[in-house]
Scaffold this motif. Structure first.
Motif, PDB file in Angstrom:
ATOM      1  N   ASP A   1    -119.233 -74.252  68.231  1.00  0.00           N
ATOM      2  CA  ASP A   1    -118.865 -72.823  67.665  1.00  0.00           C
ATOM      3  C   ASP A   1    -117.416 -72.536  68.332  1.00  0.00           C
ATOM      4  OD1 ASP A   1    -118.595 -70.743  66.093  1.00  0.00           O
ATOM      5  OD2 ASP A   1    -120.376 -69.737  66.645  1.00  0.00           O
ATOM      6  N   GLU A   2    -116.892 -71.555  67.911  1.00  0.00           N
ATOM      7  CA  GLU A   2    -115.456 -71.015  68.406  1.00  0.00           C
ATOM      8  C   GLU A   2    -115.421 -69.687  68.543  1.00  0.00           C
ATOM      9  OE1 GLU A   2    -115.581 -72.590  65.014  1.00  0.00           O
ATOM     10  OE2 GLU A   2    -115.880 -74.475  66.157  1.00  0.00           O
TER      11      GLU A   2
ATOM     12  N   THR B   1    -100.133 -76.025  73.301  1.00  0.00           N
ATOM     13  CA  THR B   1    -100.558 -76.393  74.706  1.00  0.00           C
ATOM     14  C   THR B   1    -101.112 -77.690  74.843  1.00  0.00           C
ATOM     15  OG1 THR B   1    -101.102 -73.974  74.818  1.00  0.00           O
ATOM     16  CG2 THR B   1    -102.299 -75.480  76.344  1.00  0.00           C
ATOM     17  N   GLY B   2    -100.556 -78.625  75.167  1.00  0.00           N
ATOM     18  CA  GLY B   2    -100.941 -80.072  75.347  1.00  0.00           C
ATOM     19  C   GLY B   2    -101.045 -80.420  73.971  1.00  0.00           C
ATOM     20  N   ASP B   3    -102.331 -81.063  73.522  1.00  0.00           N
ATOM     21  CA  ASP B   3    -102.300 -81.625  72.141  1.00  0.00           C
ATOM     22  C   ASP B   3    -102.704 -80.520  71.239  1.00  0.00           C
ATOM     23  OD1 ASP B   3    -101.956 -84.074  72.977  1.00  0.00           O
ATOM     24  OD2 ASP B   3    -104.119 -84.537  73.744  1.00  0.00           O
ATOM     25  N   TYR B   4    -102.929 -79.224  71.545  1.00  0.00           N
ATOM     26  CA  TYR B   4    -103.390 -78.167  70.707  1.00  0.00           C
ATOM     27  C   TYR B   4    -102.092 -77.319  70.537  1.00  0.00           C
ATOM     28  CZ  TYR B   4    -107.631 -80.246  71.920  1.00  0.00           C
ATOM     29  OH  TYR B   4    -108.818 -81.081  71.903  1.00  0.00           O
ATOM     30  N   HIS B   5    -102.065 -76.449  69.264  1.00  0.00           N
ATOM     31  CA  HIS B   5    -101.009 -75.590  69.017  1.00  0.00           C
ATOM     32  C   HIS B   5    -101.481 -74.519  68.093  1.00  0.00           C
ATOM     33  CE1 HIS B   5    -100.027 -77.148  65.162  1.00  0.00           C
ATOM     34  NE2 HIS B   5    -100.169 -78.366  65.718  1.00  0.00           N
ATOM     35  N   ASP B   6    -100.723 -73.343  68.252  1.00  0.00           N
ATOM     36  CA  ASP B   6    -100.907 -72.313  67.194  1.00  0.00           C
ATOM     37  C   ASP B   6    -102.542 -71.794  67.350  1.00  0.00           C
ATOM     38  OD1 ASP B   6     -98.769 -73.918  64.859  1.00  0.00           O
ATOM     39  OD2 ASP B   6     -98.421 -72.335  66.372  1.00  0.00           O
ATOM     40  N   ASN B   7    -103.254 -71.660  66.466  1.00  0.00           N
ATOM     41  CA  ASN B   7    -104.456 -71.228  66.167  1.00  0.00           C
ATOM     42  C   ASN B   7    -105.445 -72.612  65.831  1.00  0.00           C
ATOM     43  OD1 ASN B   7    -104.314 -68.238  66.571  1.00  0.00           O
ATOM     44  ND2 ASN B   7    -103.098 -68.434  64.574  1.00  0.00           N
ATOM     45  N   MET B   8    -106.745 -72.143  65.963  1.00  0.00           N
ATOM     46  CA  MET B   8    -107.682 -73.151  65.415  1.00  0.00           C
ATOM     47  C   MET B   8    -107.355 -73.546  63.940  1.00  0.00           C
ATOM     48  SD  MET B   8    -109.885 -75.413  66.148  1.00  0.00           S
ATOM     49  CE  MET B   8    -110.424 -74.964  67.816  1.00  0.00           C
ATOM     50  N   ASN B   9    -107.353 -74.982  63.804  1.00  0.00           N
ATOM     51  CA  ASN B   9    -107.197 -75.294  62.361  1.00  0.00           C
ATOM     52  C   ASN B   9    -107.905 -76.625  62.477  1.00  0.00           C
ATOM     53  OD1 ASN B   9    -105.294 -77.209  63.481  1.00  0.00           O
ATOM     54  ND2 ASN B   9    -103.647 -75.913  63.287  1.00  0.00           N
ATOM     55  N   ARG B  10    -107.811 -77.633  61.216  1.00  0.00           N
ATOM     56  CA  ARG B  10    -108.552 -78.457  61.157  1.00  0.00           C
ATOM     57  C   ARG B  10    -108.029 -79.612  62.081  1.00  0.00           C
ATOM     58  NH1 ARG B  10    -107.963 -82.558  56.080  1.00  0.00           N
ATOM     59  NH2 ARG B  10    -109.489 -84.223  56.674  1.00  0.00           N
ATOM     60  N   LYS B  11    -106.599 -79.833  62.172  1.00  0.00           N
ATOM     61  CA  LYS B  11    -106.046 -80.758  63.034  1.00  0.00           C
ATOM     62  C   LYS B  11    -106.502 -80.656  64.648  1.00  0.00           C
ATOM     63  CE  LYS B  11    -101.739 -82.978  64.640  1.00  0.00           C
ATOM     64  NZ  LYS B  11    -100.204 -82.734  64.509  1.00  0.00           N
ATOM     65  N   ASN B  12    -106.490 -79.392  64.905  1.00  0.00           N
ATOM     66  CA  ASN B  12    -106.930 -78.964  66.416  1.00  0.00           C
ATOM     67  C   ASN B  12    -108.593 -79.249  66.577  1.00  0.00           C
ATOM     68  OD1 ASN B  12    -104.674 -78.193  67.532  1.00  0.00           O
ATOM     69  ND2 ASN B  12    -104.793 -76.030  66.875  1.00  0.00           N
ATOM     70  N   PHE B  13    -109.403 -78.931  65.577  1.00  0.00           N
ATOM     71  CA  PHE B  13    -110.655 -79.066  65.664  1.00  0.00           C
ATOM     72  C   PHE B  13    -111.144 -80.488  65.444  1.00  0.00           C
ATOM     73  CE2 PHE B  13    -115.038 -79.806  63.301  1.00  0.00           C
ATOM     74  CZ  PHE B  13    -115.764 -79.114  64.367  1.00  0.00           C
TER      75      PHE B  13
ATOM     76  N   MET C   1    -123.200 -77.290  63.037  1.00  0.00           N
ATOM     77  CA  MET C   1    -122.019 -76.420  62.878  1.00  0.00           C
ATOM     78  C   MET C   1    -122.030 -75.385  61.700  1.00  0.00           C
ATOM     79  SD  MET C   1    -118.897 -78.860  62.606  1.00  0.00           S
ATOM     80  CE  MET C   1    -119.159 -80.398  60.899  1.00  0.00           C
ATOM     81  N   ASN C   2    -121.318 -74.286  61.667  1.00  0.00           N
ATOM     82  CA  ASN C   2    -121.114 -73.403  60.383  1.00  0.00           C
ATOM     83  C   ASN C   2    -120.009 -73.903  59.598  1.00  0.00           C
ATOM     84  OD1 ASN C   2    -118.734 -72.699  61.603  1.00  0.00           O
ATOM     85  ND2 ASN C   2    -119.355 -70.810  62.621  1.00  0.00           N
ATOM     86  N   ASN C   3    -119.989 -73.092  58.473  1.00  0.00           N
ATOM     87  CA  ASN C   3    -118.843 -73.618  57.488  1.00  0.00           C
ATOM     88  C   ASN C   3    -117.638 -72.853  57.619  1.00  0.00           C
ATOM     89  OD1 ASN C   3    -118.334 -75.212  55.124  1.00  0.00           O
ATOM     90  ND2 ASN C   3    -119.122 -73.361  53.806  1.00  0.00           N
ATOM     91  N   ALA C   4    -116.908 -73.022  58.702  1.00  0.00           N
ATOM     92  CA  ALA C   4    -115.441 -72.679  58.926  1.00  0.00           C
ATOM     93  C   ALA C   4    -114.826 -73.198  58.227  1.00  0.00           C
ATOM     94  CB  ALA C   4    -115.286 -72.343  60.549  1.00  0.00           C
ATOM     95  N   SER C   5    -113.375 -72.648  57.735  1.00  0.00           N
ATOM     96  CA  SER C   5    -112.290 -73.328  56.765  1.00  0.00           C
ATOM     97  C   SER C   5    -112.075 -74.620  57.646  1.00  0.00           C
ATOM     98  CB  SER C   5    -111.398 -72.488  56.587  1.00  0.00           C
ATOM     99  OG  SER C   5    -110.933 -71.950  57.696  1.00  0.00           O
ATOM    100  N   TYR C   6    -112.014 -74.537  58.982  1.00  0.00           N
ATOM    101  CA  TYR C   6    -111.457 -75.881  59.534  1.00  0.00           C
ATOM    102  C   TYR C   6    -112.261 -76.905  60.248  1.00  0.00           C
ATOM    103  CZ  TYR C   6    -112.488 -72.292  63.085  1.00  0.00           C
ATOM    104  OH  TYR C   6    -113.091 -71.337  63.889  1.00  0.00           O
TER     105      TYR C   6
END
Length: 231
Positions: A86-87, A143-155, A175-180
């Motif tokens: 979860d996030e 921040t490193g390999d991550y940027h902005d908010n949680m999205n599909r690429k970051n996840f 896991m739940n059905n979050a958009s990302y």
């Protein structure tokens, strides 16, 4: 009143009594004490989640999930380890939401900044959090390999580089059905697309069309060839 979708407050309840009882003259304070003591109603924030969780279709989905969960957990003689992911997010500074006020500007101050917003991602089992699977990064900044908010690429990056390598043997993930948590492998053409976007999709699929055709004609061709189901 709830069954009729009416807004239930002391004033509206008292009006109902006055319609049926000619000399009904309870004060609001007396009315409040009476409802609290006799019926257990409390004045508090509405809980929309509780209402949604009791809807028949949600109950049905929850039952189906639990059946699938138990079936997968018990696969094989030893079963599988359930891993929940979860996030959430947190601000570097907290702030109070309520205070005693007298409706003057002297007691109504501007809310202080809550500081930077951080995204928190983790996974765990019944034995605790999975070592090495924690991720915290500042929202709005790279921040490193991550940027902005949680999205599909970051996840997806976190899933491949931090979660999977650290999973216990014989695990299955919940896991739940979050958009990302999912994404289309290929976008399906829509009528709202521009002519250029539609023609690019047709060319990619090697589908013939007239270059000078109107957008309605282009859309008609794309609609006939677009996939019926999302992947």
């Amino acid at each position: 009143m709830y069954a009729r979708k009416e807004y239930v407050i002391l004033a509206t309840i008292r009006e109902k009594f006055r319609e049926e009882i000619e000399y009904f003259e309870f004060s609001i304070d007396s009315f409040r004490r009476w409802i609290n003591s006799q019926y257990g109603f409390k004045w508090k924030k509405s809980n929309n989640r509780k209402y949604l969780m009791d809807l028949p279709n949600i109950v049905h989905k929850r039952i189906n999930f639990l059946r699938e969960y138990i079936k997968n957990r018990n696969v094989g003689p030893e079963g599988f380890t359930s891993v929940f992911i979860d996030e959430t997010w947190i601000f570097s500074k907290g702030s109070f939401r309520s205070s005693w006020q007298d409706d003057t500007k002297h007691t109504d101050s501007r809310k202080n900044s809550e500081g930077h917003r951080y995204i928190v991602v983790h996974a765990g089992t019944k034995d605790g959090f999975i070592k090495g699977a924690n991720l915290i990064f500042k929202s709005g900044l790279k921040t490193g390999d991550y940027h902005d908010n949680m999205n599909r690429k970051n996840f997806e990056n976190w899933f491949k580089t931090q979660l999977v390598p650290n999973l216990p043997p014989k695990s299955f993930i919940i896991m739940n059905n979050a958009s990302y948590h999912s994404g289309l492998l290929e976008e399906i053409p829509r009528k709202s697309w521009t002519k250029q976007r539609l023609t690019e999709w047709l060319k990619k699929k090697n589908i013939g069309f007239l270059e000078k055709a109107m957008i309605d004609e282009i859309w008609s061709i794309a609609r006939r060839h677009r996939p019926s189901e999302k992947k």
